[in-house]
Design a protein around this motif. Structure first.
Motif, PDB file in Angstrom:
ATOM      1  N   SER A 106       0.831  -1.205   0.000  1.00  0.00           N
ATOM      2  CA  SER A 106       0.000   0.000   0.000  1.00  0.00           C
ATOM      3  C   SER A 106       0.865   1.255   0.000  1.00  0.00           C
ATOM      4  N   LYS A 107       0.381   2.275  -0.691  1.00  0.00           N
ATOM      5  CA  LYS A 107       0.975   3.611  -0.630  1.00  0.00           C
ATOM      6  C   LYS A 107       0.215   4.378   0.436  1.00  0.00           C
ATOM      7  N   PRO A 108       0.808   5.296   1.123  1.00  0.00           N
ATOM      8  CA  PRO A 108       2.212   5.678   0.979  1.00  0.00           C
ATOM      9  C   PRO A 108       3.118   4.633   1.625  1.00  0.00           C
ATOM     10  N   PHE A 109       4.279   4.465   1.023  1.00  0.00           N
ATOM     11  CA  PHE A 109       5.278   3.555   1.574  1.00  0.00           C
ATOM     12  C   PHE A 109       6.554   4.336   1.829  1.00  0.00           C
ATOM     13  N   ASN A 110       7.453   3.708   2.565  1.00  0.00           N
ATOM     14  CA  ASN A 110       8.742   4.332   2.823  1.00  0.00           C
ATOM     15  C   ASN A 110       9.850   3.307   2.581  1.00  0.00           C
ATOM     16  N   ARG A 111      11.069   3.747   2.726  1.00  0.00           N
ATOM     17  CA  ARG A 111      12.246   2.909   2.469  1.00  0.00           C
ATOM     18  C   ARG A 111      12.208   1.610   3.283  1.00  0.00           C
ATOM     19  N   ARG A 112      11.965   1.733   4.571  1.00  0.00           N
ATOM     20  CA  ARG A 112      11.946   0.560   5.450  1.00  0.00           C
ATOM     21  C   ARG A 112      10.881  -0.443   5.011  1.00  0.00           C
ATOM     22  N   MET A 113       9.678   0.056   4.695  1.00  0.00           N
ATOM     23  CA  MET A 113       8.583  -0.826   4.283  1.00  0.00           C
ATOM     24  C   MET A 113       8.940  -1.603   3.008  1.00  0.00           C
ATOM     25  N   ILE A 114       9.478  -0.909   2.028  1.00  0.00           N
ATOM     26  CA  ILE A 114       9.819  -1.580   0.765  1.00  0.00           C
ATOM     27  C   ILE A 114      10.957  -2.565   0.972  1.00  0.00           C
ATOM     28  N   HIS A 115      11.988  -2.161   1.695  1.00  0.00           N
ATOM     29  CA  HIS A 115      13.112  -3.072   1.926  1.00  0.00           C
ATOM     30  C   HIS A 115      12.647  -4.335   2.659  1.00  0.00           C
ATOM     31  N   GLU A 116      11.806  -4.183   3.690  1.00  0.00           N
ATOM     32  CA  GLU A 116      11.282  -5.350   4.411  1.00  0.00           C
ATOM     33  C   GLU A 116      10.414  -6.213   3.507  1.00  0.00           C
ATOM     34  N   HIS A 117       9.590  -5.569   2.694  1.00  0.00           N
ATOM     35  CA  HIS A 117       8.725  -6.307   1.764  1.00  0.00           C
ATOM     36  C   HIS A 117       9.582  -7.128   0.791  1.00  0.00           C
ATOM     37  N   LEU A 118      10.619  -6.529   0.255  1.00  0.00           N
ATOM     38  CA  LEU A 118      11.481  -7.238  -0.691  1.00  0.00           C
ATOM     39  C   LEU A 118      12.230  -8.382  -0.010  1.00  0.00           C
ATOM     40  N   ARG A 119      12.704  -8.165   1.215  1.00  0.00           N
ATOM     41  CA  ARG A 119      13.390  -9.244   1.947  1.00  0.00           C
ATOM     42  C   ARG A 119      12.469 -10.448   2.149  1.00  0.00           C
ATOM     43  N   LYS A 120      11.191 -10.166   2.424  1.00  0.00           N
ATOM     44  CA  LYS A 120      10.221 -11.246   2.678  1.00  0.00           C
ATOM     45  C   LYS A 120       9.792 -11.946   1.390  1.00  0.00           C
ATOM     46  N   THR A 121       9.719 -11.215   0.285  1.00  0.00           N
ATOM     47  CA  THR A 121       9.090 -11.767  -0.918  1.00  0.00           C
ATOM     48  C   THR A 121      10.062 -12.230  -2.001  1.00  0.00           C
ATOM     49  N   LEU A 122      11.243 -11.627  -2.083  1.00  0.00           N
ATOM     50  CA  LEU A 122      12.175 -12.039  -3.130  1.00  0.00           C
ATOM     51  C   LEU A 122      12.906 -13.307  -2.719  1.00  0.00           C
ATOM     52  N   PRO A 123      13.108 -14.226  -3.663  1.00  0.00           N
ATOM     53  CA  PRO A 123      13.938 -15.402  -3.353  1.00  0.00           C
ATOM     54  C   PRO A 123      15.362 -14.958  -3.022  1.00  0.00           C
ATOM     55  N   ASP A 124      16.045 -15.717  -2.187  1.00  0.00           N
ATOM     56  CA  ASP A 124      17.405 -15.349  -1.766  1.00  0.00           C
ATOM     57  C   ASP A 124      18.334 -15.084  -2.932  1.00  0.00           C
ATOM     58  N   ASN A 125      18.188 -15.854  -4.012  1.00  0.00           N
ATOM     59  CA  ASN A 125      19.096 -15.683  -5.149  1.00  0.00           C
ATOM     60  C   ASN A 125      18.814 -14.410  -5.945  1.00  0.00           C
ATOM     61  N   LYS A 126      17.733 -13.706  -5.619  1.00  0.00           N
ATOM     62  CA  LYS A 126      17.419 -12.451  -6.298  1.00  0.00           C
ATOM     63  C   LYS A 126      17.570 -11.238  -5.381  1.00  0.00           C
ATOM     64  N   LEU A 127      17.913 -11.467  -4.136  1.00  0.00           N
ATOM     65  CA  LEU A 127      18.104 -10.349  -3.204  1.00  0.00           C
ATOM     66  C   LEU A 127      19.435  -9.666  -3.498  1.00  0.00           C
ATOM     67  N   PRO A 128      19.419  -8.359  -3.745  1.00  0.00           N
ATOM     68  CA  PRO A 128      20.691  -7.646  -3.904  1.00  0.00           C
ATOM     69  C   PRO A 128      21.479  -7.670  -2.595  1.00  0.00           C
ATOM     70  N   GLU A 129      22.776  -7.560  -2.708  1.00  0.00           N
ATOM     71  CA  GLU A 129      23.666  -7.608  -1.528  1.00  0.00           C
ATOM     72  C   GLU A 129      23.254  -6.649  -0.409  1.00  0.00           C
ATOM     73  N   PRO A 130      22.925  -5.369  -0.701  1.00  0.00           N
ATOM     74  CA  PRO A 130      22.548  -4.478   0.413  1.00  0.00           C
ATOM     75  C   PRO A 130      21.363  -4.974   1.231  1.00  0.00           C
ATOM     76  N   LEU A 131      20.418  -5.673   0.598  1.00  0.00           N
ATOM     77  CA  LEU A 131      19.275  -6.203   1.362  1.00  0.00           C
ATOM     78  C   LEU A 131      19.657  -7.427   2.164  1.00  0.00           C
ATOM     79  N   LYS A 132      20.602  -8.205   1.667  1.00  0.00           N
ATOM     80  CA  LYS A 132      21.075  -9.377   2.421  1.00  0.00           C
ATOM     81  C   LYS A 132      21.828  -8.946   3.672  1.00  0.00           C
TER      82      LYS A 132
END
Length: 135
Positions: A106-132
């Motif tokens: 949902s919008k509005p979103f912020n940096r923390r929300m998106i980063h957490e969402h990506l950590r939860k939803t992206l497979p490990d092999n697609k997570l960029p290094e900064p998120l890992k």
């Protein structure tokens, strides 16, 4: 052609300020990005750059024939390896409106929300290094 070690996201939003904010957040997460102002333009970008795009991050309500839900279905059908995040501050997805693999934020979103969402939803092999590293 060798794939870049830095993953690409395609960010689709017709609001330039939200586009700037979203691309900045994804850049901090370790992504490079392509931009499109609507779903129709996004299809053109995908046709040319699909090999290096691992994430679609799209708004729902945009001008043109292709809204965010239709774009998500198109991507899931043609490029199933691309992860899909749909965002909106006005519309919630109804059952069957998004592909099964797509996720919603949902919008509005912020940096923390998106980063957490990506950590939860992206497979490990697609997570960029900064998120890992930021866990």
């Amino acid at each position: 052609m060798a794939l870049s070690t830095v993953p690409y996201a395609l960010v689709v939003d017709d609001d330039p300020l939200i586009m700037m904010d979203t691309t900045s957040i994804l850049e901090d997460a370790g992504f490079r990005f392509h931009e499109a102002m609507d779903g129709d333009d996004a299809k053109l970008v995908l046709a040319e750059h699909w090999e290096n795009i691992i994430l679609l991050f799209s708004d729902v309500d945009m001008p043109g024939k292709t809204n965010g839900f239709a774009l998500a279905r198109h991507v899931a059908e043609h490029w199933p390896a691309i992860e899909i995040v749909i965002a909106s501050g006005h519309v919630l997805p109804r059952a069957g409106e998004m592909p099964e693999k797509a996720t919603f934020i949902s919008k509005p979103f912020n940096r923390r929300m998106i980063h957490e969402h990506l950590r939860k939803t992206l497979p490990d092999n697609k997570l960029p290094e900064p998120l890992k590293k930021a866990v």
